[in-house]
Design a protein around this motif. Structure first.
Motif, PDB file in Angstrom:
ATOM      1  N   LYS A 120      33.735  35.457  43.415  1.00  0.00           N
ATOM      2  CA  LYS A 120      34.219  34.195  43.978  1.00  0.00           C
ATOM      3  C   LYS A 120      33.112  33.124  43.995  1.00  0.00           C
ATOM      4  O   LYS A 120      33.405  31.938  43.984  1.00  0.00           O
ATOM      5  CB  LYS A 120      34.741  34.404  45.401  1.00  0.00           C
ATOM      6  N   SER A 249      45.438  37.090  43.173  1.00  0.00           N
ATOM      7  CA  SER A 249      46.147  35.904  42.704  1.00  0.00           C
ATOM      8  C   SER A 249      46.315  35.990  41.192  1.00  0.00           C
ATOM      9  O   SER A 249      47.284  35.516  40.633  1.00  0.00           O
ATOM     10  CB  SER A 249      45.352  34.643  43.057  1.00  0.00           C
ATOM     11  N   GLY A 250      45.346  36.596  40.544  1.00  0.00           N
ATOM     12  CA  GLY A 250      45.355  36.664  39.086  1.00  0.00           C
ATOM     13  C   GLY A 250      44.475  35.586  38.458  1.00  0.00           C
ATOM     14  O   GLY A 250      44.319  35.534  37.235  1.00  0.00           O
ATOM     15  N   GLY A 252      41.295  35.279  38.325  1.00  0.00           N
ATOM     16  CA  GLY A 252      40.194  35.873  37.566  1.00  0.00           C
ATOM     17  C   GLY A 252      40.633  36.304  36.172  1.00  0.00           C
ATOM     18  O   GLY A 252      39.927  36.094  35.179  1.00  0.00           O
ATOM     19  N   THR A 397      34.271  43.173  40.273  1.00  0.00           N
ATOM     20  CA  THR A 397      34.342  41.833  40.847  1.00  0.00           C
ATOM     21  C   THR A 397      33.477  41.646  42.100  1.00  0.00           C
ATOM     22  O   THR A 397      33.227  40.517  42.515  1.00  0.00           O
ATOM     23  CB  THR A 397      35.814  41.504  41.178  1.00  0.00           C
TER      24      THR A 397
HETATM   25  C1  LIG Z   1      39.573  37.777  44.884  1.00  0.00           C
HETATM   26  C2  LIG Z   1      39.074  39.062  44.393  1.00  0.00           C
HETATM   27  C3  LIG Z   1      39.747  39.776  43.398  1.00  0.00           C
HETATM   28  C4  LIG Z   1      41.041  39.307  42.817  1.00  0.00           C
HETATM   29  O1  LIG Z   1      40.860  38.156  42.084  1.00  0.00           O
HETATM   30  P1  LIG Z   1      42.048  37.155  41.821  1.00  0.00           P
HETATM   31  O2  LIG Z   1      41.445  36.090  40.989  1.00  0.00           O
HETATM   32  O3  LIG Z   1      42.521  36.647  43.159  1.00  0.00           O
HETATM   33  O4  LIG Z   1      43.128  37.899  41.157  1.00  0.00           O
HETATM   34  C5  LIG Z   1      39.202  40.950  42.957  1.00  0.00           C
HETATM   35  N1  LIG Z   1      38.045  41.412  43.451  1.00  0.00           N
HETATM   36  C6  LIG Z   1      37.361  40.759  44.413  1.00  0.00           C
HETATM   37  C7  LIG Z   1      36.091  41.331  44.917  1.00  0.00           C
HETATM   38  C8  LIG Z   1      37.855  39.560  44.918  1.00  0.00           C
HETATM   39  O5  LIG Z   1      37.163  38.929  45.872  1.00  0.00           O
END
Ligand SMILES: *Cc1c(COP(=O)(O)O)cnc(C)c1O
Ligand SMILES: [Zn+2]
Length: 428
Positions: A120, A249-250, A252, A397
């Protein structure tokens, strides 16, 4: 229009183009939507189209070295940037020959210095810079935790004010690796979930002087997240055969898709889009249920009955968006139609087991949402959705949070206001 289409002048770094109708715009006022396609069935994303078609990195440190494909002018200095490495241990465990891990978080040995510990952070920096360059006043956003922390951090570093609305259940995510300087207003919604926070922030953004951050509609958010794939392609020397990520949300995944399209257009990174292997966390998995029936529309009664109770049970709470950019043109449904297969639905136990496996093989802690992606890869291997030699990109992520908390001092951000959700409608 007089000079060029819609007043677009020559030599701009990028233009914005509507995925639905193809209309082009100059980006002067932090545009989030197409004027023709912004309601009901005609809803559509806009994308940034950069003049530079060749992938290039600049001299900047951190994620702004990808600025030629970010919708900003300035390139502030930051240590924030994703890394990609080729996995040995997890790859061996899974019997894979070309497994690449894209890691967003804190991992000093690998020079990963994303101190709010999720991807993020790459949305937050370009979004705030784009906002400032559009002469915006104060940005408002809603968060389930990680986004709020990332924006708080970027706001603090860049010295740009933000108002962040979070449900109380996400309050413990609101910390910084430094002492906040005071440009952050944190509003805590009690007895609310992420979508309540989104709705409240939307209403608030209509107030004088405030502006909605825009979520997935914001090209700065998508292209900011896109740097994960750009860094991946730089290390892999091409776009991967498979892309694994857990989605809430998708956004990413959309970012990775758009980044791959740019890389393919460059010509040096392959010709074929990856297969997008996405995952959600059970029991709250609305996109999984809608896509299983190849439906463009999410039907709440069917795909997320009793959403609040379902979200309560989630292991990866950040994967709890009730209004994802799924049906919208250029959104997740279109992505899956073009280059997706299944969405994996991952149970809490599967995710926890995957977390243990990843951590013991790769020697770094990961956040629950990343564990969901690992679980999906384990399943994909088990059900032969990938082959041994395929080039696989696993988007971790978020990670290194447990480690950072052991090694560094963290500072809790205190809410400036608490609001009861049932009262929220009366206030705004
Ligand atoms: C927000 C988040 C996701 C999902 O990402 P989206 O773009 O909302 O689909 C996955 N992993 C982590 C660590 C996140 O913070
Ligand atoms: Zn349009």
């Amino acid at each position: 229009m007089s000079f060029c289409e819609n007043g677009i002048t020559h030599g701009e770094k990028y233009i914005l183009r509507c995925v639905g109708c193809g209309r082009a715009y100059s980006d002067e006022h932090y545009r989030l939507k197409c004027e023709t396609c912004n309601s009901g069935d005609c809803d559509s994303l806009i994308r940034a189209e950069y003049t530079e078609k060749k992938f290039r990195i600049s001299e900047s440190r951190g994620l702004f070295k990808y600025a030629s494909w970010l919708p900003v002018k300035e390139e502030p200095d930051t240590g924030s940037s994703p890394i990609t490495y080729k996995s040995r241990n997890l790859a061996r465990y899974l019997g894979l020959k070309n497994l690449y891990v894209g890691f967003s978080g804190y991992w000093p040995e690998r020079k990963a210095e994303t101190q709010t510990c999720t991807f993020k952070e790459y949305e937050a920096f370009p979004t705030l810079v784009r906002f400032k360059e559009a002469k915006g006043n104060t940005l408002v956003l809603a968060s389930a935790g990680n986004t709020g922390r990332a924006f708080a951090y970027a706001s603090d570093i860049l010295d740009i004010p933000v108002i962040i609305v979070v449900p109380q259940s996400a309050l413990h995510h609101m910390w910084l690796p430094q002492k906040p300087k005071g440009k952050i207003s944190l509003i805590c919604l009690k007895n609310a979930d992420y979508s309540d926070a989104i709705e409240f922030a939307d209403r608030m953004a209509k107030e004088e002087g405030l502006c909605q951050e825009g979520g997935a509609r914001n090209v700065a958010r998508r292209d900011g997240l896109g740097v994960v794939m750009l860094e991946g392609a730089r290390q892999m020397k091409c776009v991967p055969d498979h892309y694994f990520q857990s989605i809430g949300s998708g956004t990413g995944a959309l970012s990775a898709w758009e980044a791959c399209q740019r890389l393919i257009e460059d010509g040096r990174y392959g010709q074929r889009l990856p297969v997008f292997q996405l995952s959600q966390n059970l029991p709250f998995s609305p996109m999984y249920y809608a896509w299983r029936e190849k439906r463009r529309k999410i039907i709440p009664q069917k795909d997320m009955p009793d959403a609040k109770a379902q979200i309560e049970k989630l292991y990866a709470k950040v994967l709890s968006n009730r209004l994802p950019p799924y049906s919208i043109k250029g959104g997740i449904f279109d992505l899956l139609k073009k280059c997706g297969k299944n969405i994996f639905a991952i149970t809490v136990d599967e995710a926890k087991e995957a977390k243990d496996i990843f951590e013991s093989e790769e020697k770094i802690d990961i956040v629950p949402a990343a564990a969901v992606a690992v679980a999906s890869l384990i399943k994909a291997v088990k059900f032969k959705k990938v082959s041994e030699k395929d080039r696989i990109f696993l988007n971790i992520t978020g990670g290194g949070e447990e480690r950072l908390k052991k090694e560094r001092e963290i500072h809790i951000i205190k809410p400036s206001k608490y609001i009861e959700n049932t009262e929220a409608g009366k206030i705004l």
